[in-house]
Scaffold this motif. Structure first.
Motif, short mmCIF file in Angstrom:
data_model
loop_
_atom_site.label_atom_id
_atom_site.label_comp_id
_atom_site.label_asym_id
_atom_site.label_seq_id
_atom_site.Cartn_x
_atom_site.Cartn_y
_atom_site.Cartn_z
N ALA A 73 0.67 -1.28 -0.15
CA ALA A 73 0.05 -0.09 -0.08
C ALA A 73 0.97 1.23 0.04
O ALA A 73 0.32 2.17 -0.54
N LEU A 74 1.97 1.23 0.67
CA LEU A 74 2.85 2.34 0.68
C LEU A 74 3.84 2.44 -0.52
O LEU A 74 4.35 1.53 -0.87
N GLN A 75 3.66 3.40 -1.31
CA GLN A 75 4.52 3.63 -2.73
C GLN A 75 5.43 4.84 -2.62
O GLN A 75 4.87 5.89 -2.17
N PRO A 76 6.54 4.62 -3.16
CA PRO A 76 7.40 5.66 -3.17
C PRO A 76 7.07 6.80 -4.31
O PRO A 76 6.97 6.52 -5.59
N ARG A 77 7.44 8.02 -3.88
CA ARG A 77 7.08 8.96 -4.88
C ARG A 77 7.91 8.71 -6.20
O ARG A 77 7.13 9.18 -7.47
N GLU A 78 9.24 8.57 -6.21
CA GLU A 78 9.83 8.61 -7.32
C GLU A 78 9.25 7.67 -8.74
O GLU A 78 9.47 8.23 -9.64
N LEU A 79 8.63 6.59 -8.21
CA LEU A 79 8.17 5.87 -9.40
C LEU A 79 7.00 6.59 -9.95
O LEU A 79 6.94 6.68 -11.21
N PHE A 80 6.20 7.69 -9.44
CA PHE A 80 5.15 8.35 -9.82
C PHE A 80 5.69 9.47 -10.41
O PHE A 80 5.00 10.16 -11.33
N ASP A 81 6.76 10.18 -9.93
CA ASP A 81 7.38 11.21 -10.76
C ASP A 81 7.60 10.88 -12.15
O ASP A 81 7.57 11.64 -13.02
N LYS A 82 8.11 9.54 -12.19
CA LYS A 82 8.43 9.11 -13.63
C LYS A 82 7.51 9.13 -14.67
O LYS A 82 7.64 9.29 -15.96
#
Length: 420
Positions: A73-82
């Motif tokens: 459920a916890l997701q790192p920001r950097e993936l969604f920045d890409k």
């Protein structure tokens, strides 16, 4: 289950702040507990329904080669920045938080980026594809308004599947295979005849049109235009002459309907694999794009839709496939209660799911028991009373049918016959 031991209570009144019929009925019948707007806890009856819906969905996804996973459920920001989906101006319903070291995280609203990132370690060659994986888990979306009960939640249960293919043709084949599986799910849930594939906007998932599955419902938040003959619809949000022409739909054949979305499928092309640098090498050693699709079914939303579309003036009406129990058993009078106790044991031994209302007359009068059976929406109500036993019978009543007296032997050979 014995009613005296069941962790739930029914209510004759509805909370003043609950406006959606599905949530009103589910709360009154003791299936859910409202924590806050758009956030519900599932009590034993509600959880049984939810798990049965999951089972149907899981069986149909497995049947077409889907493999189940459990993503975080916890997701790192950097993936969604890409993929440019972190910014609130692009996706405006994130729940976001930070670690103690100020690292930003999102609370899972969808999983295209995380599953694509995982595949970086598992896909390199054409031999590794195609792949279809799915999960069933809670999702979190910071909805501006959540007044529709289980139809629009801030925390909700969802099945999300992701496919990865080598070519557009291979993707199209998988896409239609999953679309067919969705129809099987809705048929098994009893809403197949009122659920339609609907062309819609792709939202923040894709700039292409998507396919929604919309169930006709007066309480629905969507407006669709349906061609009953073609069993195809178009969402009002993309209702243009150009899109009608693409779909081969004529305005004169379309009927405006209110509906609730119960599923969606999106063609994503290579948007997410390209953004995260996921490619495969073909037979000639050349690097190739991967074609992706995503496919969602709202599990908890389906529960709400079933509550909305099948309910009557007495309460819920569950399809047999997802009802928490098949039988609501009531004993009335000394002999009736004694015979009900014996019949309960036989049902359990026969593997028939039965809820025995064993509450004594001081706790619940016969009329209350009958009303609770209707409110809970269990498919069959069986009443064993001194009066019916005088005729060597019990009363069997389908939830939406008329009661009938059925002869019962001391040791019936096939208890399931009582329910047909």
């Amino acid at each position: 289950m014995q009613r005296s031991k069941l962790f739930t209570k029914t209510s004759k009144t509805t909370s003043a702040d609950e406006v959606a019929k599905n949530a009103q009925l589910l709360a009154r019948a003791g299936f859910i507990h409202k924590e806050m707007a758009g956030v519900y806890a599932y009590l034993p009856l509600g959880l049984r329904v939810l798990e049965k819906i999951k089972t149907i969905v899981r069986e149909e996804m497995n049947a077409i080669g889907g493999q189940e996973v459990a993503l975080t459920a916890l997701q790192p920001r950097e993936l969604f920045d890409k993929t440019n989906r972190w910014d609130d101006s692009v996706v405006d319903n994130w729940f976001k938080t930070k670690l103690k070291n100020d690292t930003e995280l999102g609370l899972g609203l969808t999983h295209e980026e995380p599953i694509t990132n995982i595949l970086l370690e598992h896909v390199s060659s054409y031999k590794d594809l195609p792949i279809s994986v799915y999960q069933i888990q809670n999702k979190f979306r910071n909805e501006l308004r959540a007044k529709s009960g289980l139809l629009r939640g801030r925390e909700f249960v969802m099945k999300d599947m992701y496919s990865f293919a080598r070519t557009q043709a291979e993707h199209d084949e998988i896409y239609e295979q999953i679309a067919a599986a969705y129809h099987k799910v809705y048929q098994r849930l009893g809403i197949g005849d009122i659920t339609f594939r609907t062309k819609a906007d792709g939202g923040y998932f894709t700039d292409k049109n998507s396919d929604e599955y919309q169930t006709l419902s007066a309480a629905g938040e969507d407006t669709i235009y349906l061609d009953p003959a073609k069993k195809l619809a178009i969402n009002k949000e993309i209702y243009t002459d150009e899109n009608l022409a693409k779909l081969g739909l004529n305005k004169s054949d379309l009927v405006e309907q209110k509906s609730s979305e119960v599923g969606n499928i999106f063609p994503l092309e290579s948007k997410y694999p390209d953004a995260l640098d996921l490619y495969y090498t073909d037979e000639t050693g050349q690097k190739q794009h991967i074609i992706m699709g995503c496919y969602g079914i709202g599990i908890s939303r389906l529960m709400g839709v079933l509550a909305e579309v099948f309910a009557d003036d007495q309460g819920l009406v569950w399809p047999t496939a997802v009802a928490p129990f098949q039988v609501y058993l009531i004993g009335i009078g000394d002999q009736g209660e004694a015979e009900a106790a014996e019949l309960y044991t036989k049902f359990v031994q026969a593997g028939i799911e039965v809820l025995w209302d064993d509450r004594d007359s001081k706790t619940a009068r016969p009329g209350e028991k009958l009303a609770d059976a209707d409110l809970m929406g269990i498919p069959y109500r069986i009443v064993v009373s001194d009066k019916t036993l005088e005729q060597g019978s019990i009363e069997v009543k389908p939830r939406t049918g008329e009661p009938k007296l059925v002869k019962i032997e001391s040791d019936p050979k096939n208890l399931q016959e009582l329910l047909t």
